[in-house]
Design a protein around this motif. Structure first.
Motif, PDB file in Angstrom:
ATOM      1  N   MET A 120     -76.012  40.993 -31.832  1.00 39.75           N
ATOM      2  CA  MET A 120     -74.696  41.161 -32.413  1.00 39.75           C
ATOM      3  C   MET A 120     -74.606  42.511 -33.122  1.00 39.75           C
ATOM      4  N   ASN A 121     -73.433  43.088 -33.086  1.00 39.54           N
ATOM      5  CA  ASN A 121     -73.212  44.372 -33.722  1.00 39.54           C
ATOM      6  C   ASN A 121     -72.704  44.158 -35.158  1.00 39.54           C
ATOM      7  N   TYR A 122     -72.274  45.228 -35.820  1.00 37.54           N
ATOM      8  CA  TYR A 122     -71.992  45.167 -37.251  1.00 37.54           C
ATOM      9  C   TYR A 122     -70.911  44.160 -37.618  1.00 37.54           C
ATOM     10  N   LEU A 123     -69.789  44.160 -36.906  1.00 37.08           N
ATOM     11  CA  LEU A 123     -68.709  43.259 -37.287  1.00 37.08           C
ATOM     12  C   LEU A 123     -69.163  41.807 -37.210  1.00 37.08           C
ATOM     13  N   ALA A 124     -69.851  41.448 -36.143  1.00 35.92           N
ATOM     14  CA  ALA A 124     -70.315  40.071 -35.999  1.00 35.92           C
ATOM     15  C   ALA A 124     -71.325  39.721 -37.083  1.00 35.92           C
ATOM     16  N   HIS A 125     -72.247  40.630 -37.386  1.00 39.98           N
ATOM     17  CA  HIS A 125     -73.209  40.367 -38.457  1.00 39.98           C
ATOM     18  C   HIS A 125     -72.488  40.147 -39.784  1.00 39.98           C
ATOM     19  N   PHE A 126     -71.491  40.982 -40.080  1.00 35.10           N
ATOM     20  CA  PHE A 126     -70.779  40.852 -41.354  1.00 35.10           C
ATOM     21  C   PHE A 126     -69.961  39.560 -41.381  1.00 35.10           C
ATOM     22  N   HIS A 127     -69.342  39.233 -40.266  1.00 31.17           N
ATOM     23  CA  HIS A 127     -68.528  38.018 -40.209  1.00 31.17           C
ATOM     24  C   HIS A 127     -69.404  36.773 -40.361  1.00 31.17           C
ATOM     25  N   LEU A 128     -70.523  36.740 -39.659  1.00 31.82           N
ATOM     26  CA  LEU A 128     -71.427  35.591 -39.770  1.00 31.82           C
ATOM     27  C   LEU A 128     -71.998  35.483 -41.182  1.00 31.82           C
ATOM     28  N   ALA A 129     -72.284  36.612 -41.805  1.00 33.78           N
ATOM     29  CA  ALA A 129     -72.765  36.587 -43.186  1.00 33.78           C
ATOM     30  C   ALA A 129     -71.711  35.987 -44.109  1.00 33.78           C
ATOM     31  N   ALA A 130     -70.449  36.339 -43.894  1.00 35.19           N
ATOM     32  CA  ALA A 130     -69.373  35.783 -44.721  1.00 35.19           C
ATOM     33  C   ALA A 130     -69.236  34.283 -44.517  1.00 35.19           C
ATOM     34  N   VAL A 131     -69.356  33.840 -43.283  1.00 35.90           N
ATOM     35  CA  VAL A 131     -69.258  32.413 -42.987  1.00 35.90           C
ATOM     36  C   VAL A 131     -70.397  31.649 -43.662  1.00 35.90           C
ATOM     37  N   VAL A 132     -71.616  32.156 -43.521  1.00 34.11           N
ATOM     38  CA  VAL A 132     -72.776  31.490 -44.129  1.00 34.11           C
ATOM     39  C   VAL A 132     -72.648  31.483 -45.645  1.00 34.11           C
ATOM     40  N   ALA A 133     -72.196  32.604 -46.223  1.00 38.00           N
ATOM     41  CA  ALA A 133     -72.048  32.677 -47.674  1.00 38.00           C
ATOM     42  C   ALA A 133     -71.069  31.627 -48.174  1.00 38.00           C
ATOM     43  N   ARG A 134     -69.939  31.491 -47.514  1.00 37.74           N
ATOM     44  CA  ARG A 134     -68.903  30.592 -48.009  1.00 37.74           C
ATOM     45  C   ARG A 134     -69.250  29.134 -47.770  1.00 37.74           C
ATOM     46  N   GLN A 135     -69.933  28.852 -46.669  1.00 38.24           N
ATOM     47  CA  GLN A 135     -70.312  27.464 -46.412  1.00 38.24           C
ATOM     48  C   GLN A 135     -71.590  27.066 -47.143  1.00 38.24           C
TER      49      GLN A 135
END
Length: 204
Positions: free
Chosen positions: A1-16
């Motif tokens: 995964m590139n930067y946007l996907a890494h950042f998006h997945l990090a946000a999802v994991v953080a919030r959940q």
């Protein structure tokens, strides 16, 4: 995964998972620049983000869907196909952003702007290479420009010039166009699995 996907997945994991959004975002960037064992040299949740980055890479690189997709590339591209898929996956994430938007439903542009703001505020604490990459991401709005499919080939041509070995990424537009449906199918099957699996693995 590139930067946007890494950042998006990090946000999802953080919030959940109950983590600090900004800390996991930092880790998502630093995952490319911090190597070796993590022994507490960085803030604890930065290190969670780095571990998450590494786990995303491991799950993606070793997934049968990715292997199947790469098998469709011409033989001379397969060595570098993973790089191509990473970039293309960000295109498809942007293209399908509304399907994967976070709970507060920011647009991709709003999400990107928040990423640039958070990371920029902490950049002085990053390794020099990560600082340079962040400056490039921000200056060229890399998190959003891949909405245009033609930018994927241009991005890979830029990456090609940075690689030490001769490689075919500079002239990959025709190959990417031919593989576009297969890459889209791979993303559409793989990304929801990551969205489901990663918050479970990183739950407090």
């Amino acid at each position: 995964m590139n930067y946007l996907a890494h950042f998006h997945l990090a946000a999802v994991v953080a919030r959940q998972g109950g983590y600090d959004d900004e800390a996991l975002l930092v880790g998502a960037l630093l995952g490319d620049y911090i190597k070796g064992p993590l022994r507490g040299d960085w803030p604890a949740e930065w290190e969670v983000g780095i571990r998450l980055h590494r786990r995303i890479d491991a799950l993606t690189d070793g997934h049968p869907l990715v292997s199947e997709c790469l098998a469709g590339f011409p033989s001379e591209f397969r060595r570098y196909g993973g790089i191509a898929l990473d970039v293309c996956f960000d295109h498809f994430l942007l293209d399908r952003w509304s399907d994967h938007a976070l709970d507060n439903a920011p647009t991709a542009a709003q999400f990107a702007g928040e990423c640039y703001r958070v990371l920029g505020a902490k950049r002085e604490h990053f390794p020099v290479a990560a600082q340079r990459q962040l400056a490039f991401l921000t200056e060229h709005n890399v998190l959003c420009i891949l909405r245009d499919w033609t930018m994927a080939a241009q991005m890979l041509a830029r990456i090609s010039r940075r690689l030490k070995r001769q490689n075919p990424l500079r002239d990959c537009a025709a190959v990417l166009d031919a593989q576009r449906p297969a890459i889209a199918r791979c993303f559409d099957q793989l990304y929801p699995r990551l969205l489901e699996q990663l918050p479970q693995e990183f739950a407090h």
